[in-house]
Design an enzyme around this catalytic site. Structure first.
Site, PDB file in Angstrom:
ATOM      1  N   ASP A 242       1.061  -0.896  -0.047  1.00 43.20           N
ATOM      2  CA  ASP A 242      -0.244  -0.275  -0.128  1.00 43.20           C
ATOM      3  C   ASP A 242       0.795   1.420   0.102  1.00 43.20           C
ATOM      4  OD1 ASP A 242       1.119  -0.451   2.620  1.00 43.20           O
ATOM      5  OD2 ASP A 242      -0.593   1.075   3.899  1.00 43.20           O
ATOM      6  N   ASN A 244       2.773   2.500   2.115  1.00 46.55           N
ATOM      7  CA  ASN A 244       2.748   2.988   3.455  1.00 46.55           C
ATOM      8  C   ASN A 244       0.802   4.315   3.674  1.00 46.55           C
ATOM      9  OD1 ASN A 244       2.859   3.037   5.962  1.00 46.55           O
ATOM     10  ND2 ASN A 244       4.543   5.231   6.001  1.00 46.55           N
ATOM     11  N   LEU A 264      10.404  -5.065  13.248  1.00 51.02           N
ATOM     12  CA  LEU A 264      11.922  -5.239  13.342  1.00 51.02           C
ATOM     13  C   LEU A 264      12.839  -4.025  14.009  1.00 51.02           C
ATOM     14  CD1 LEU A 264      11.741  -7.100  10.529  1.00 51.02           C
ATOM     15  CD2 LEU A 264      11.555  -8.018  11.996  1.00 51.02           C
ATOM     16  N   LYS A 277      11.123   3.500   6.080  1.00 50.98           N
ATOM     17  CA  LYS A 277      12.037   2.484   6.587  1.00 50.98           C
ATOM     18  C   LYS A 277      10.570   0.983   5.773  1.00 50.98           C
ATOM     19  CE  LYS A 277      14.508   3.954   9.699  1.00 50.98           C
ATOM     20  NZ  LYS A 277      14.631   5.655   9.498  1.00 50.98           N
TER      21      LYS A 277
END
Length: 361
Positions: A242, A244, A264, A277
């Site tokens: 998507d 983000n 993570l 990120k």
């Protein structure tokens, strides 16, 4: 007179209705014509290319057998061949949650299905592979997978496909196979019959809670940082492409399900990562595989995240970061466009793994 009028009007109404129901088709754009021609050429040469690849693989095996028989096979070469094969199952399970089909457009569906193919390829080549489970397989994602490589996803080894969501992990419900294929359906029914079932009626609900405690939904929005992987735990990756757009989507879904979340440790080990990120499904999965192999987050992250996302930050750090981010975004967009324009961008990966499977058998 009335009958004549009705007969006169009737053809006009029918003609008007047909004109509404069958509008003139819009001419294809030049890009659409090129894409269709490319897909047609790809399909025409697909069987021929696969036959050549199989023959080349057989010839390579014959050459290796001849060298080994003559005592000419290099020990280093032998070690490399052995290293390619899985040595030990880690014991953990990774689930890819495909329950976001309605939140993606067609290009994103294509990109996601390519990522699923790369996920399978990475797991098959890993030294310590996971058990892979894909849940909520429905809608356009299922349609796309069925059209790729003659529904090649059905032949992926060490994988399961569920129509229902990951809630079945603690509910233990039997579900039908993803489609009507008899062979795949029988395999799915066998897996369902051997899958651990949920607690019986009247049984203490603690058993369901115990299962939930060993399930972790991986999302960058979580406040908890993942420190290590446990072989008895199940890790869920959100199967969505998507860019983000949706904030806290996976986090909110995990909270509704009452399961843990974790992110993570990218920020802890990669502070010099100025670009986005946001990682793809296969990148997250490959990081997990690499950690199991090395037990080192830094090494796992550096080995998977594209090098273009790293930039030195000095006095002109803000400009370098900005320019680097734009360059990375442009390259990401180029990759997405290439994936969309390919009729089956991951078939080569899947075909190679199927040939390896044929060799194993």
């Amino acid at each position: 007179m009335m009958d004549d009028a009705e007969r006169t009007v009737e053809p006009v109404i029918e003609s008007g209705a047909s004109a509404v129901e069958a509008p003139e088709a819009q001419p294809l754009s030049k890009k659409a014509i090129k894409r269709a021609a490319k897909a047609e050429r790809y399909a025409a040469h697909k069987l021929e290319r696969r036959a050549r690849e199989k023959e080349a693989k057989k010839e390579k095996k014959r050459a290796i057998a001849a060298k080994r028989a003559a005592g000419e096979f290099d020990e280093d070469e032998e070690r490399k061949r052995q290293k390619k094969r899985p040595r030990l199952h880690f014991g953990g399970k990774v689930v890819v949650d495909l329950g976001f089909d309605d939140k993606m457009n067609e290009k994103e569906i294509v990109s996601l299905c390519s990522q699923l193919a790369y996920t399978y390829s990475a797991n098959r080549n890993a030294a310590y592979p996971f058990s892979l489970l894909y849940t909520s397989l429905n809608g356009r994602t299922l349609t796309r997978l069925e059209s790729m490589n003659d529904a090649g996803y059905r032949r992926w080894v060490n994988t399961e496909w569920w129509h229902e969501g990951y809630e079945r992990l603690w509910q233990g419900q039997d579900v039908p196979p993803p489609s009507g294929d008899s062979q795949a359906g029988e395999a799915d029914r066998k897996k369902a019959s051997t899958a651990p079932s949920g607690p019986a009626v009247g049984e203490d609900s603690r058993s369901q809670q115990d299962i939930k405690q060993k399930i972790v939904y991986l999302t960058a929005d979580s406040e908890e940082e993942l420190t290590e992987l446990q072989p008895e735990e199940t890790y869920i990756i959100g199967g969505i492409c998507d860019h983000n757009r949706y904030k806290n989507l996976c986090l909110d879904k995990a909270k509704e399900s009452g399961i843990r979340t974790a992110r993570l440790p990218i920020g802890r080990y990669l502070a010099s990562l100025p670009t986005r990120k946001v990682l793809t499904v296969n990148q997250v999965f490959e990081i997990l595989l690499k950690w199991v192999e090395t037990k080192d987050w830094e090494q796992a992250l550096y080995s998977v995240i594209p090098k273009r996302k790293f930039h030195a930050v000095g006095k002109a750090g803000s400009d370098a970061t900005k320019n680097g981010s734009q360059a990375g975004d442009a390259e990401d967009e180029k990759e997405r466009q290439e994936a969309v324009e390919q009729e089956d961008p991951s078939s080569t990966v899947v075909e190679k793994q199927e040939q390896d499977a044929d060799g194993d058998r």
